[in-house]
Design a protein around this motif. Structure first.
Motif, PDB file in Angstrom:
ATOM      1  N   GLU A 244       5.798  11.723  -9.106  1.00 17.25           N
ATOM      2  CA  GLU A 244       4.737  10.743  -8.870  1.00 17.25           C
ATOM      3  C   GLU A 244       4.843  10.156  -7.469  1.00 17.25           C
ATOM      4  N   ALA A 245       6.069   9.850  -7.028  1.00 14.93           N
ATOM      5  CA  ALA A 245       6.262   9.279  -5.687  1.00 14.93           C
ATOM      6  C   ALA A 245       5.829  10.267  -4.609  1.00 14.93           C
ATOM      7  N   ARG A 246       6.150  11.548  -4.794  1.00 12.01           N
ATOM      8  CA  ARG A 246       5.742  12.557  -3.808  1.00 12.01           C
ATOM      9  C   ARG A 246       4.219  12.691  -3.768  1.00 12.01           C
ATOM     10  N   HIS A 247       3.605  12.651  -4.938  1.00 10.81           N
ATOM     11  CA  HIS A 247       2.145  12.764  -4.999  1.00 10.81           C
ATOM     12  C   HIS A 247       1.478  11.575  -4.309  1.00 10.81           C
ATOM     13  N   ALA A 248       1.987  10.367  -4.581  1.00  9.81           N
ATOM     14  CA  ALA A 248       1.415   9.168  -3.955  1.00  9.81           C
ATOM     15  C   ALA A 248       1.624   9.190  -2.448  1.00  9.81           C
ATOM     16  N   ALA A 249       2.801   9.643  -1.992  1.00  8.06           N
ATOM     17  CA  ALA A 249       3.054   9.727  -0.552  1.00  8.06           C
ATOM     18  C   ALA A 249       2.110  10.711   0.116  1.00  8.06           C
ATOM     19  N   ASN A 250       1.830  11.819  -0.545  1.00  8.94           N
ATOM     20  CA  ASN A 250       0.890  12.793   0.007  1.00  8.94           C
ATOM     21  C   ASN A 250      -0.510  12.202   0.127  1.00  8.94           C
ATOM     22  N   GLU A 251      -0.939  11.448  -0.893  1.00  8.40           N
ATOM     23  CA  GLU A 251      -2.245  10.792  -0.827  1.00  8.40           C
ATOM     24  C   GLU A 251      -2.283   9.778   0.313  1.00  8.40           C
ATOM     25  N   ASN A 252      -1.210   9.012   0.475  1.00  4.74           N
ATOM     26  CA  ASN A 252      -1.165   8.033   1.560  1.00  4.74           C
ATOM     27  C   ASN A 252      -1.203   8.705   2.927  1.00  4.74           C
ATOM     28  N   HIS A 253      -0.534   9.849   3.064  1.00  2.00           N
ATOM     29  CA  HIS A 253      -0.598  10.595   4.320  1.00  2.00           C
ATOM     30  C   HIS A 253      -2.041  10.997   4.634  1.00  2.00           C
ATOM     31  N   LYS A 254      -2.754  11.505   3.657  1.00  7.62           N
ATOM     32  CA  LYS A 254      -4.130  11.962   3.887  1.00  7.62           C
ATOM     33  C   LYS A 254      -5.053  10.798   4.230  1.00  7.62           C
ATOM     34  N   ILE A 255      -4.872   9.665   3.538  1.00 10.16           N
ATOM     35  CA  ILE A 255      -5.704   8.493   3.826  1.00 10.16           C
ATOM     36  C   ILE A 255      -5.411   7.968   5.232  1.00 10.16           C
ATOM     37  N   ALA A 256      -4.126   7.862   5.589  1.00 11.86           N
ATOM     38  CA  ALA A 256      -3.755   7.366   6.917  1.00 11.86           C
ATOM     39  C   ALA A 256      -4.315   8.266   8.014  1.00 11.86           C
ATOM     40  N   LYS A 257      -4.233   9.574   7.814  1.00 12.72           N
ATOM     41  CA  LYS A 257      -4.753  10.508   8.813  1.00 12.72           C
ATOM     42  C   LYS A 257      -6.256  10.339   8.992  1.00 12.72           C
ATOM     43  N   LYS A 258      -6.967  10.150   7.886  1.00  7.20           N
ATOM     44  CA  LYS A 258      -8.421   9.964   7.974  1.00  7.20           C
ATOM     45  C   LYS A 258      -8.773   8.682   8.706  1.00  7.20           C
ATOM     46  N   LEU A 259      -8.054   7.593   8.437  1.00  4.98           N
ATOM     47  CA  LEU A 259      -8.327   6.322   9.103  1.00  4.98           C
ATOM     48  C   LEU A 259      -8.076   6.415  10.602  1.00  4.98           C
ATOM     49  N   ALA A 296       2.012   1.775  -3.273  1.00  2.00           N
ATOM     50  CA  ALA A 296       2.851   1.665  -2.070  1.00  2.00           C
ATOM     51  C   ALA A 296       2.041   1.080  -0.911  1.00  2.00           C
ATOM     52  N   PHE A 297       1.842  -0.250  -0.917  1.00  2.00           N
ATOM     53  CA  PHE A 297       1.120  -0.904   0.172  1.00  2.00           C
ATOM     54  C   PHE A 297       1.835  -0.693   1.505  1.00  2.00           C
ATOM     55  N   ALA A 298       3.138  -0.955   1.506  1.00  2.00           N
ATOM     56  CA  ALA A 298       3.903  -0.873   2.754  1.00  2.00           C
ATOM     57  C   ALA A 298       3.932   0.559   3.277  1.00  2.00           C
ATOM     58  N   GLN A 299       4.028   1.538   2.382  1.00  2.00           N
ATOM     59  CA  GLN A 299       4.107   2.936   2.813  1.00  2.00           C
ATOM     60  C   GLN A 299       2.825   3.351   3.526  1.00  2.00           C
ATOM     61  N   LEU A 300       1.659   3.019   2.957  1.00  2.00           N
ATOM     62  CA  LEU A 300       0.405   3.382   3.611  1.00  2.00           C
ATOM     63  C   LEU A 300       0.284   2.695   4.963  1.00  2.00           C
ATOM     64  N   GLY A 301       0.657   1.416   5.030  1.00  2.00           N
ATOM     65  CA  GLY A 301       0.607   0.721   6.312  1.00  2.00           C
ATOM     66  C   GLY A 301       1.521   1.354   7.339  1.00  2.00           C
ATOM     67  N   ALA A 302       2.727   1.762   6.910  1.00  2.00           N
ATOM     68  CA  ALA A 302       3.665   2.409   7.837  1.00  2.00           C
ATOM     69  C   ALA A 302       3.122   3.755   8.310  1.00  2.00           C
ATOM     70  N   PHE A 303       2.497   4.516   7.402  1.00  2.00           N
ATOM     71  CA  PHE A 303       1.922   5.808   7.785  1.00  2.00           C
ATOM     72  C   PHE A 303       0.805   5.615   8.810  1.00  2.00           C
ATOM     73  N   VAL A 304      -0.043   4.609   8.580  1.00  2.00           N
ATOM     74  CA  VAL A 304      -1.134   4.353   9.529  1.00  2.00           C
ATOM     75  C   VAL A 304      -0.570   3.969  10.891  1.00  2.00           C
ATOM     76  N   GLU A 305       0.466   3.133  10.909  1.00  2.00           N
ATOM     77  CA  GLU A 305       1.012   2.674  12.185  1.00  2.00           C
ATOM     78  C   GLU A 305       1.633   3.807  12.983  1.00  2.00           C
ATOM     79  N   TYR A 306       2.444   4.656  12.340  1.00  2.00           N
ATOM     80  CA  TYR A 306       3.112   5.686  13.140  1.00  2.00           C
ATOM     81  C   TYR A 306       2.132   6.776  13.562  1.00  2.00           C
TER      82      TYR A 306
END
Length: 386
Positions: A244-259, A296-306
């Motif tokens: 589940e954590a890997r799946h959520a991280a993958n979704e956050n990566h895709k959302i961050a990249k789109k933003l 994972a609020f913090a994870q998505l924010g970190a992905f967007v920042e880097y």
């Protein structure tokens, strides 16, 4: 900026796999010994702690010079991290007393840092030569993406050996040159939520229904397997953990990249809410707590920042207070403006819109003031001396 790159090792035999696991066990037992010395003597600086424990590690745990030094440094870093967390207020009260009452302990399979003296990379052949307790193992293959291979060419410093679910990974930190941040022509406000993971001020809604359904299925499956208490159920639980954590991280990566792509294409910056401590501030109903604490609020924010740093896109964090209650058209603020989770209706001007869209526009409007204050505090031209 620093980017963490992960490659997977492919040991050629069971003997090689056991040899890779052995230094983790030895070094972490040694780290626990060093931690006890550090706790008992109060010597947590590297030079002082190395004088106390270096020769004992070599004699009692069969470690070479460099593994012993790396192990001592790992313990020093752990105590420095603990001190930093206490100073920052991340540990207080009962949690702080518990952390300070005993030595830091390291798991048997915790990660172990390797430097260039005990780990050699051969990028042309995609192999590594790595120190183990039984001697060096040469030509251990590894796999990674083509982009990772390009970044590994500029790798410097330590790499961490990690064992996860019986597989071995090397995690390297790579310095990447940051492009200059451009002056934004407006802001892309992003409202983060649970029902809708991200809603932008342009009106794009990245819904979280699929992810929430997936998480519910995983929770139901775990509950069912835990109730059975059979060996096959326990094997299945072990196989699906972290999925589940890997799946959520993958979704956050895709959302961050789109933003980041959207902001870069339109020469705008990205405005996010400052959600630090949201789990302590927000009171959720019982049926909503699992969704709140698993997101994972913090994870998505970190992905967007880097990702934004790599492309030179400016990012600011704004105060989230009343972004859901304030009208983005007339600025009227009242708690009754938020009619429901989905809808916002201003009691002053009568505008009706999606609640998350209204919040994202408020975030975008606040971002410019935050950016201007930052520019005032950080002049671009250094003063000249006399």
């Amino acid at each position: 900026m620093k980017i963490v790159m992960q490659v997977k090792l492919l040991p050629g035999s069971a003997y090689d796999a056991d040899a890779l696991a052995a230094p983790l066990r030895a070094c972490n037992r040694a780290a626990n010994r060093v931690s006890e010395v550090a706790f008992g003597t109060g010597k947590v600086r590297r030079d002082a702690l190395q004088k106390e424990t270096y020769y004992a590690l070599k004699a009692d745990f069969d470690l070479g010079a460099q593994p012993a030094v790396r192990t001592i440094k790992k313990v020093c870093d752990a105590y420095a991290t603990l001190k930093g967390n206490i100073k920052a207020g991340h540990l207080s009260g009962k949690a702080r007393r518990k952390a300070e009452s005993k030595p830091i302990r390291f798991r048997q399979d915790a990660a172990q840092p390797y430097d260039d003296r005990i780990l050699t990379w051969n990028l042309d052949q995609r192999t590594v030569s790595i120190w183990t307790v039984a001697g060096r193992i040469k030509r251990v293959p590894f796999v990674c993406s083509n982009e990772a291979m390009k970044l590994l060419a500029s790798r410097k410093g330590e790499s961490d050996l990690v064992m996860r679910d019986g597989a071995f990974f090397l995690i390297a930190t790579i310095d990447v040159e940051e492009p200059p941040v451009y002056e934004p022509d407006g802001w892309l406000g992003v409202d983060l939520g649970i029902v809708n993971i991200a809603t932008t001020s342009d009106g794009a809604v990245l819904a979280g229904r699929r992810l929430n359904r997936y998480r519910k299925r995983q929770r139901d499956l775990r509950r069912k397997l835990q109730a059975k208490q059979t060996k096959s159920a326990k094997r299945r639980l072990k196989a699906i953990r972290r999925r589940e954590a890997r799946h959520a991280a993958n979704e956050n990566h895709k959302i961050a990249k789109k933003l980041v792509t959207t902001a870069e294409r339109t020469s705008r910056g990205i405005a996010l809410e400052d959600l630090k401590g949201i789990r302590q501030r927000v009171t959720a109903q019982i049926d909503q707590r699992a969704r709140l604490h698993s997101w994972a609020f913090a994870q998505l924010g970190a992905f967007v920042e880097y990702k934004a740093k790599r492309d030179g896109v400016p990012v600011v964090h704004v105060d989230p207070r009343n972004t859901s209650r304030q009208c983005s058209e007339c600025r009227h603020t009242h708690r009754t403006n938020r009619v429901s989770q989905a809808w916002f209706a201003c009691r002053s001007c009568g505008v009706v819109m999606n609640a998350d869209l209204n919040g994202s526009r408020n975030i975008a409007q606040r971002a410019d003031a935050v950016w201007q204050r930052g520019n005032v505090n950080c002049p671009s031209v250094a003063p000249t001396g006399t």
